[in-house]
Motif scaffolding. Structure first.
Motif, short mmCIF file in Angstrom:
data_model
loop_
_atom_site.label_atom_id
_atom_site.label_comp_id
_atom_site.label_asym_id
_atom_site.label_seq_id
_atom_site.Cartn_x
_atom_site.Cartn_y
_atom_site.Cartn_z
N ARG A 1 3.52 5.83 -5.66
CA ARG A 1 3.31 5.90 -7.10
C ARG A 1 2.21 6.91 -7.45
O ARG A 1 2.36 7.72 -8.36
N ALA A 2 1.11 6.89 -6.69
CA ALA A 2 0.02 7.83 -6.94
C ALA A 2 0.48 9.26 -6.69
O ALA A 2 0.13 10.18 -7.45
N ARG B 1 0.65 12.30 -9.40
CA ARG B 1 -0.02 13.57 -9.12
C ARG B 1 0.95 14.74 -9.23
O ARG B 1 0.62 15.78 -9.79
N CYS B 2 2.16 14.57 -8.69
CA CYS B 2 3.18 15.62 -8.78
C CYS B 2 3.57 15.88 -10.23
O CYS B 2 3.77 17.02 -10.63
N LEU C 1 0.83 -1.20 0.00
CA LEU C 1 0.00 0.00 0.00
C LEU C 1 0.87 1.26 0.00
O LEU C 1 0.51 2.26 -0.62
N GLY C 2 2.01 1.20 0.68
CA GLY C 2 2.93 2.34 0.66
C GLY C 2 3.49 2.58 -0.72
O GLY C 2 3.63 3.72 -1.17
#
Length: 136
Positions: free
Chosen positions: A104-105, A109-110, A98-99
């Motif tokens: 990655r998300a 986004r960045c 999950l980390g």
């Protein structure tokens, strides 16, 4: 004699349940690996494999933790400790997966924000050049 029978039942229950948990995790991992192997480098038709594997880790950790409390309450300390020890690596694998997804998300986004800022700078500089050209 009954104390030995109770301990034998406790140890056998611990071994059987540990085998079931390890077997279930190994089966989930193998199933996802086979699905990826069957794709032979092509995108798999169902892209939810890592999500299913993480769900198996989260579910396994939660069920093992709940089973720990239940077995302790039932008076099976060896089984309770075994389930508790199995919950730890499953939880670590779930948190790690999950980390990774969160990192990655966040990176995506960045990158989207970075490209939007770059487009805005480019649009502003074009507008400034057009304004300078209109004044002269």
């Amino acid at each position: 004699m009954t104390v030995w029978v109770a301990w034998a039942v406790d140890v056998v229950c611990a071994l059987v349940l540990a085998g079931v948990v390890v077997g279930a995790v190994a089966w989930a991992w193998l199933a996802e690996g086979m699905r990826g192997w069957a794709a032979q480098g092509r995108p798999a038709p169902v892209r939810r494999g890592p999500d299913r594997l993480k769900a198996a880790f989260v579910g396994g950790a939660a069920l093992s933790a709940a089973a720990t409390a239940g077995f302790w309450w039932a008076g099976l300390p060896v089984t309770a400790v075994t389930q508790g020890l199995l919950a730890v690596p499953l939880g670590v694998l779930a948190v790690d997966g999950l980390g990774y997804e969160a990192r990655r998300a966040l990176a995506v986004r960045c990158a989207v924000r970075r490209s939007a800022r770059a487009r805005a700078r480019t649009d502003r500089s074009r507008a400034d050049r057009a304004d300078r050209g209109a004044r002269h």
